[in-house]
Design an enzyme around this catalytic site. Structure first.
Site, PDB file in Angstrom:
ATOM      1  CG  HIS A   1      40.644  44.942  55.536  1.00 45.93           C
ATOM      2  ND1 HIS A   1      40.336  44.787  54.267  1.00 45.93           N
ATOM      3  CD2 HIS A   1      39.350  46.342  55.811  1.00 45.93           C
ATOM      4  CE1 HIS A   1      39.860  45.816  54.351  1.00 45.93           C
ATOM      5  NE2 HIS A   1      38.740  46.802  55.045  1.00 45.93           N
TER       6      HIS A   1
ATOM      7  CE  LYS B   1      36.743  43.097  53.863  1.00 47.55           C
ATOM      8  NZ  LYS B   1      36.657  44.000  55.003  1.00 47.55           N
TER       9      LYS B   1
ATOM     10  CG  ASP C   1      33.701  19.955  54.474  1.00 45.67           C
ATOM     11  OD1 ASP C   1      33.918  20.264  56.232  1.00 45.67           O
ATOM     12  OD2 ASP C   1      32.126  20.037  54.276  1.00 45.67           O
TER      13      ASP C   1
ATOM     14  CG  HIS D   1      33.266  48.074  50.936  1.00 39.97           C
ATOM     15  ND1 HIS D   1      33.334  46.659  51.257  1.00 39.97           N
ATOM     16  CD2 HIS D   1      33.869  48.653  51.899  1.00 39.97           C
ATOM     17  CE1 HIS D   1      34.061  47.155  51.660  1.00 39.97           C
ATOM     18  NE2 HIS D   1      34.410  48.040  52.881  1.00 39.97           N
TER      19      HIS D   1
ATOM     20  CE  LYS E   1      37.344  45.835  49.996  1.00 39.31           C
ATOM     21  NZ  LYS E   1      37.072  47.309  50.547  1.00 39.31           N
TER      22      LYS E   1
ATOM     23  CG  ASP F   1      45.018  42.807  28.796  1.00 33.81           C
ATOM     24  OD1 ASP F   1      44.590  44.495  28.747  1.00 33.81           O
ATOM     25  OD2 ASP F   1      46.294  42.649  28.303  1.00 33.81           O
TER      26      ASP F   1
END
Length: 489
Positions: free
Chosen positions: A225, A227, A232, A407, A409, A414
């Site tokens: 999952h 991404k 380089d 969508h 995450k 703090d």
């Protein structure tokens, strides 16, 4: 003859039924002893005993919670490519003591729990939503001088997907090394012509196939999952977005796709590169001879000035010996003293995460969760209503985002730590998926994330009565069923 045959079937069918029930009972005992969480064990046991015809084959195909062969593959390839393997171990498995005071920062607490190294002197840019992500992605691909590594869960053969493919092809045709990993399940709808166009241009495009080898033939329930893009060994992009028009909000069912990614420059990129290298080892059983593992300024990793900010990669997955994704959320909750804000598209936490959140709230921490008000996966969406009510009973606010589909995450601790990446707060991300989050304590970046989340919360509502949309009996029944089976989704 026909009567004898009928009598034979009359005796055989009851015997088969008894054998199936016996096998279902044995499978239930196996689930109780071997399934990773108690919730999943209960869900599988109920299904096996009540609907054995459906759940017995499903259990033995889908219920595996340990990803066999991944670590062994990395070690096997490492024997042939010792320099690359030692670089991966250095980047991902060698913790660095960077403390300058006796106080332990939230980042250090998360890194200590996950036993992951800390990096210094990196630059971060917050990418809010799809257009900023696409622009950064194409800009970094165009800037490549030597090689490009890309890894995505979903790639679409659409306008966005073809702009991405064209950028990779242009660099491959100009002599750069271009390698692309894609998840075979997430990209199940990707056309063969799309992959063929890439490979014919010289792009090394391969699936992250979870079913390699005889022992893994039924290893179907795991996903890669992650991404990420690495250029380089110096620049990277990672976060929650895949490659497709819906991530720009250009899709029939969504008017806005609310998501977040990060553009990174500095030594931390080598650690992201190490994550890609390990996944590539699994997928192709080969190393990355062109990879650069030395920083242009070797002293940059060792700066200990007061203004130095720290960051770390939280790479987790089913090949881990411990539930490290859950440990990441628990460590963040434990480190919080003022606020803990979490944005996640799916709300199906395990027991230990709920406990960690409730303990933070008991300390007086402002604990809030932000989830979508719009559904893309209905079973997970319905299960979220149950956990929303449970968290509210513990005094934890759950906000539902109303300005499109959420969508992203993201975790904010703090005013000291932001964690952004691909990990959802659900059973699949916590236990079954290969995921990656980036933890950053750079003050300016954390303030920018805090302001972003304030705007997101301003575009959300808090339901006073749990589950107001589920008044019909079928809605309430669907929530109960979804919650029961949520641990095995």
């Amino acid at each position: 003859m026909s009567q004898a045959l009928a009598n034979g079937w009359g005796l055989l069918l009851p015997a088969l039924f008894v054998l199936l029930q016996l096998f279902a009972a044995l499978s239930a005992l196996h689930a109780i002893r071997n399934v990773r969480t108690s919730q999943a064990a209960v869900a599988w046991t109920v299904g096996l005993l009540t609907l054995p015809y459906a759940f017995v084959p499903a259990y033995w195909i889908l219920a595996r919670n340990r990803f066999a062969g991944y670590r062994e593959a990395v070690r096997s390839v490492g024997r042939q490519h010792r320099e690359s393997l030692s670089s991966i171990e250095q980047e991902l498995l060698t913790p660095v003591d960077t403390r300058t005071t006796s106080l332990v920062s939230p980042l250090e607490q998360v890194a200590d729990v996950l036993d992951t190294p800390i990096s210094t002197n990196n630059q971060f840019s917050l990418l809010v939503d799809g257009q900023q992500f696409l622009d950064a992605l194409l800009e970094q691909i165009a800037s490549a001088e030597h090689y490009i590594y890309a890894e995505f869960y979903i790639i679409r053969d659409d306008k966005f997907g073809n702009r991405f493919a064209d950028a990779l092809i242009a660099q491959a045709e100009s002599g750069k090394v271009v390698r692309l990993l894609y998840d075979e399940v997430g990209c199940i709808g990707l056309s063969a012509s799309y992959i063929r166009r890439l490979t014919e241009a010289g792009v090394d495009a391969i699936p992250f196939n979870t079913r390699q080898g005889w022992v893994n033939r039924f290893q179907l329930n795991f996903r890669n999952h992650r991404k990420l893009l690495v250029v380089d060994g110096q620049r990277a992009v990672t976060g929650g977005l895949n490659i497709g028009d819906e991530y720009l909000g250009n899709h029939d069912w969504v008017t806005r796709w609310r998501d977040t990614a990060i553009a990174i420059q500095g030594p931390l990129v080598r650690k992201i590169q190490a994550v890609f290298a390990a996944d590539y080892y699994w997928a192709k059983r080969h190393g990355l001879p062109e990879a650069k593992w030395q920083d242009r300024d070797p002293k940059s990793d060792n700066s200990t000035t007061e203004s130095t900010s720290y960051s770390a990669i939280c790479a987790t997955g089913p090949a881990d010996n411990r539930a490290r994704a859950t440990m990441m959320f628990a460590a963040a909750a434990n480190a919080a003293t003022e606020r803990l804000w979490i944005s996640t598209p799916y709300l199906v936490p395990d027991e230990s995460t709920v406990t960690a959140l409730s303990m933070a709230r008991a300390k007086g921490v402002d604990v809030r969760l932000l989830i979508p008000n719009q559904a893309d996966l209905w079973l997970v969406y319905l299960a979220g209503f149950y956990y929303e009510a449970e968290l509210k009973s513990l005094g934890i606010e759950v906000h539902r985002y109303t300005d499109g589909f959420l969508h992203q995450k993201c975790v904010l601790v703090d005013d000291k730590l932001a964690i952004i990446g691909s990990t959802n707060l659900d059973n699949r991300s916590l236990y079954l998926n290969f995921e990656m989050m980036v933890a950053i304590d750079q003050p300016d970046f954390v303030r920018e994330v805090a302001e972003m989340l304030r705007k997101d919360f301003a575009s959300s509502t808090v339901a006073k009565v749990p589950g107001p949309h589920l008044q019909p009996w079928y809605g309430r029944f669907g929530t109960v069923v979804a919650r029961l089976f949520s641990p095995i989704l």
